[in-house]
Design a protein around this motif. Sequence first.
Motif, PDB file in Angstrom:
ATOM      1  N   TRP A 194       0.839  -1.183   0.000  1.00  0.00           N
ATOM      2  CA  TRP A 194       0.000   0.000   0.000  1.00  0.00           C
ATOM      3  C   TRP A 194       0.884   1.246   0.000  1.00  0.00           C
ATOM      4  N   VAL A 195       0.602   2.181  -0.906  1.00  0.00           N
ATOM      5  CA  VAL A 195       1.330   3.448  -0.994  1.00  0.00           C
ATOM      6  C   VAL A 195       0.327   4.573  -0.746  1.00  0.00           C
ATOM      7  N   MET A 196       0.561   5.358   0.277  1.00  0.00           N
ATOM      8  CA  MET A 196      -0.409   6.383   0.670  1.00  0.00           C
ATOM      9  C   MET A 196      -0.556   7.471  -0.400  1.00  0.00           C
ATOM     10  N   HIS A 197      -1.816   7.748  -0.752  1.00  0.00           N
ATOM     11  CA  HIS A 197      -2.149   8.801  -1.715  1.00  0.00           C
ATOM     12  C   HIS A 197      -3.137   9.777  -1.080  1.00  0.00           C
ATOM     13  N   VAL A 198      -3.035  11.032  -1.467  1.00  0.00           N
ATOM     14  CA  VAL A 198      -3.990  12.068  -1.069  1.00  0.00           C
ATOM     15  C   VAL A 198      -4.292  12.921  -2.299  1.00  0.00           C
ATOM     16  N   LYS A 199      -5.570  13.205  -2.502  1.00  0.00           N
ATOM     17  CA  LYS A 199      -6.013  13.972  -3.681  1.00  0.00           C
ATOM     18  C   LYS A 199      -5.528  13.335  -4.984  1.00  0.00           C
ATOM     19  N   GLY A 200      -5.504  12.009  -4.993  1.00  0.00           N
ATOM     20  CA  GLY A 200      -5.170  11.275  -6.215  1.00  0.00           C
ATOM     21  C   GLY A 200      -3.693  11.179  -6.516  1.00  0.00           C
ATOM     22  N   LYS A 201      -2.830  11.699  -5.626  1.00  0.00           N
ATOM     23  CA  LYS A 201      -1.391  11.679  -5.883  1.00  0.00           C
ATOM     24  C   LYS A 201      -0.657  11.093  -4.681  1.00  0.00           C
ATOM     25  N   PRO A 202       0.560  10.556  -4.906  1.00  0.00           N
ATOM     26  CA  PRO A 202       1.341  10.047  -3.767  1.00  0.00           C
ATOM     27  C   PRO A 202       1.498  11.120  -2.697  1.00  0.00           C
ATOM     28  N   ASN A 203       1.327  10.723  -1.435  1.00  0.00           N
ATOM     29  CA  ASN A 203       1.379  11.679  -0.344  1.00  0.00           C
ATOM     30  C   ASN A 203       2.785  12.276  -0.190  1.00  0.00           C
ATOM     31  N   ASN A 204       2.863  13.600  -0.122  1.00  0.00           N
ATOM     32  CA  ASN A 204       4.149  14.244   0.149  1.00  0.00           C
ATOM     33  C   ASN A 204       4.077  15.155   1.377  1.00  0.00           C
ATOM     34  N   ASP A 205       3.017  14.960   2.156  1.00  0.00           N
ATOM     35  CA  ASP A 205       2.854  15.707   3.405  1.00  0.00           C
ATOM     36  C   ASP A 205       3.584  14.951   4.515  1.00  0.00           C
TER      37      ASP A 205
END
Length: 312
Positions: free
Chosen positions: A165-176
Amino acid sequence: MWACRLTQRTKFSYEGFRWQPQNCEMPDFERSAFLRRMKDKTLAFVGDSLGRQQFQSLMCMASGGEESPEVQDVGRKYGLVKARGALRPDGWAYRFPKTNTTILYYWSASLCDLEPLNITDPATNFAMHLDRPAAFLRRYLSRFDVLVLNTGHHWNRGKLRANRWVMHVKGKPNNDRKLAVIGNAKNFAVRSVIKWLNSQLPKHPRLKAFFRTISPRHFSHGDWNSGGSCDNTAPLSRGTEVSQDASSDSAVESAVKGTGLKILDITALSELRDEGHISRYSIKGTEGVNDCLHWCLPGIPDTWNELLFAQL
């Protein structure tokens, strides 16, 4: 697989205790009363393997623990069929025809939408959309009258790696960077699914939605993979009362506050029941392996369903 009376365990006193709320009478769970209450209704559990245990517990309670040939497997209506090469389907659905009551479970350990990054590659990673609920929820919500969600124990680096599982936010890989912390990511996902579900409630006025708090683990002297155990078999050795007003699962409690969802708070009362786990008494009985996460059935998850029934 959870029937501790089919194992080498010899003490079953954990089966003989019931919770008594202060200043109110909790009704006994009677399957006929439950099925009447749930006439022409569908109750869905969506969550991890502890959600599955609550589903299995309720199936036993609703059927009186007996073979019921009239109960129909309706999993196909919800896409719950075993895929080629899979050990089991993603869930089960059963209908009690006399009252047209359906009880179902869907495995969604994180409650997040999971999307293969490369559909042609069997070893592909999956986008784990922290801000998007599982597709099963979005697709079938209109069919549910009662929904019980849970998540928690899969939120660790080992599980994310194992599940790819790779965390995504707003359809993109999370960089937060804040969300890169697993605990923050879990709380964000919990709030996201609750916010989404709350927005759907006006469209489904008959739906009663619950978020179940986390089921406690009782490993001592190590974890599940490093010699941890839970050997206590004496009931209530940790105490007999829960006196706190606040939930022990503050993340869920704060997330449901001010929404149309109800909290199904089982954490503190289950914390006192460390003698009710599978422990080393699994059906397979693998030497040196203790399960201090899942519960014997019948057992503690039955109490969760008594509380659910009382709230319904």
